[in-house]
Design an enzyme around this catalytic site. Structure first.
Site, PDB file in Angstrom:
ATOM      1  N   HIS A 190      30.040  11.441  23.386  1.00  0.00           N
ATOM      2  CA  HIS A 190      30.625  12.324  22.359  1.00  0.00           C
ATOM      3  C   HIS A 190      29.540  12.931  21.487  1.00  0.00           C
ATOM      4  O   HIS A 190      28.401  12.436  21.412  1.00  0.00           O
ATOM      5  CB  HIS A 190      31.640  11.566  21.498  1.00  0.00           C
ATOM      6  CG  HIS A 190      31.069  10.496  20.632  1.00  0.00           C
ATOM      7  ND1 HIS A 190      30.476  10.746  19.401  1.00  0.00           N
ATOM      8  CD2 HIS A 190      30.991   9.149  20.806  1.00  0.00           C
ATOM      9  CE1 HIS A 190      30.086   9.616  18.856  1.00  0.00           C
ATOM     10  NE2 HIS A 190      30.379   8.626  19.687  1.00  0.00           N
ATOM     11  N   CYS A 205      28.419   3.904  22.218  1.00  0.00           N
ATOM     12  CA  CYS A 205      28.679   5.191  22.870  1.00  0.00           C
ATOM     13  C   CYS A 205      27.381   5.904  23.222  1.00  0.00           C
ATOM     14  O   CYS A 205      26.290   5.523  22.785  1.00  0.00           O
ATOM     15  CB  CYS A 205      29.509   6.088  21.944  1.00  0.00           C
ATOM     16  SG  CYS A 205      31.195   5.485  21.686  1.00  0.00           S
TER      17      CYS A 205
END
Length: 434
Positions: A338, A356
């Protein structure tokens, strides 16, 4: 008790079998005496019209073993199982009580024939198997049977993917059942599951759980392939008095080969399309207390905008609630690719995320535009290994380990014999013939 009965029914056991014999009618030519109007003497000389004996029996033979003759309550999923002897050509025909031919084809082993779809409930059918030997004489056998009434207990079969969808080269085919399939029924279910790919590619089904089975090829799907998969579940016994509700067929497309590779050592993501590097992206991975997982994952879902809320998971002290752009899920545990504008200064040099793959807003938008569900990503060199089952981790398993999840023994595809020329006269029919 009901499960045992199901097993007996699908195997054609438990009902009295009636022996059936195939008779070949002998044709007897009757010798006729004729009186010639003009002779050359020797009136006792026999005429050129001679008496004939019985015609020889066909060299080939065929026997139908399932469904047995006059069987009742036959599952609507039934195929026609048969054996032949000395046959160079075999044809199978199935007709309903109105004489309408049922479409179908021979199974891969050449020992059974499957209808194109589930048979009607409470209908009477007649199967005919014809075997022809090298003497050119056909031998025919038949079996008439009646299918069961529509069952009350039915299991729904569903596919994660829908017709016409285009996915990445790492996308597994995912089939789910609305009820757990007992282990001793999974082989029967898997026999009714088929995958056709263009171009042809080797692959196998793998049972993830009693309610889910997936298929992947040995290597990533070839770019721009066309895939069709089918589950002939209609009327199929699935254990404990439950039956498949309907057949399922799905046709999908595979997109370009877009593969992402992240190296923790360099803090870079390398993106290739059809084998060529098209972009290199600085990243920030999980910090030591919350490391990213090393392994091969695929994009599960794409969210243009979302909110990460971890208060329930991490508590009021460590939890956070943050708006996120260009999120692509990789694991069920919450690892995403992301955009993270707050870490752009660390991307390419320091790991600061909660697990992430952080990229810049610009690179997040580029990735979001160019990726598809099913595109694979491999992360290397982090402190934690990817746990199988935490996402679509089919590619995180070796091929040998993946094969172990099949309910049927794995049979590698035969190598084509490029030197042999097939004889069309020795090729069995692959469908019903009138």
């Amino acid at each position: 008790m009901r499960a045992d009965q199901d097993k007996l029914i699908r195997r054609g056991v438990g009902r009295p079998a009636r022996r059936r014999r195939l008779f070949v009618a002998g044709v007897v030519a009757v010798a006729l005496a004729f009186t010639s109007g003009c002779t050359s003497g020797g009136g006792d000389k026999p005429s050129s019209w001679q008496g004939g004996g019985e015609s020889p029996a066909p060299k080939a033979a065929a026997t139908i073993s399932e469904p047995q003759a006059d069987a009742k309550d036959v599952p609507a999923s039934t195929g026609i199982t048969f054996t032949t002897k000395d046959a160079v050509e075999t044809t199978v025909e199935l007709k309903d009580s109105a004489g309408k031919t049922v479409e179908g084809k021979l199974a891969a082993d050449g020992k059974s024939w499957l209808p194109a779809g589930a048979l009607s409930y409470g209908e009477t059918y007649t199967a005919t198997v014809t075997a022809t030997g090298d003497d050119g004489r056909p031998a025919t056998t038949t079996s008439t049977f009646t299918t069961m009434a529509k069952p009350a207990n039915q299991i729904r079969v569903s596919s994660f993917l829908g017709d016409g969808q285009t996915v990445g080269v790492g996308m597994p085919l995912i089939v789910k059942f609305s009820r757990a399939i007992p282990e001793d029924y999974r082989d029967d279910v898997q026999r009714r599951m088929s995958v056709t790919s263009t171009p042809a590619q080797e692959g196998i089904w793998h049972w993830v759980s009693p309610t889910e089975v997936r298929y992947r090829p040995k290597e990533f799907w070839k770019a721009n392939s066309k895939i069709s998969y089918r589950v002939q579940a209609g009327g199929l016994p699935m254990g404990n008095g439950w039956y498949g509700r309907a057949d399922l067929t799905v046709d999908i497309n595979i997109g370009p080969s877009l593969i992402m590779t992240v190296d923790n050592k360099t803090k870079r993501m390398t993106v290739t399309r059809d084998g060529s590097v098209i972009k290199t992206i600085p990243v920030s991975l999980g910090k030591k207390s919350t490391p990213s997982s090393s392994g091969t994952m695929v994009v599960i879902e794409k969210l243009r905008k979302t909110v990460f809320d971890t208060f329930e998971e991490l508590g009021p002290e460590d939890g956070y609630r943050t708006k996120i752009d260009y999120a692509q899920r990789l694991t069920w545990g919450g690892e995403f690719i992301h955009a993270a504008p707050w870490s752009e200064g660390q991307q390419g040099s320091v790991n600061v995320s909660h697990g992430c793959v952080n990229v810049s807003m610009a690179n997040g938008a580029w990735l979001f535009t160019n990726t598809r569900i099913g595109d694979p990503i491999t992360v290397k060199g982090t402190e934690r290994k990817l746990q199988n089952g935490n996402g679509w981790t089919d590619w995180n398993m070796s091929w040998d380990d993946y094969v172990k999840g099949s309910a049927l023994p794995y049979e590698p595809p035969a190598e084509p014999d490029t030197d042999a020329t097939p004889d069309p006269d020795l090729t069995p029919s692959t469908g019903p013939t009138a």
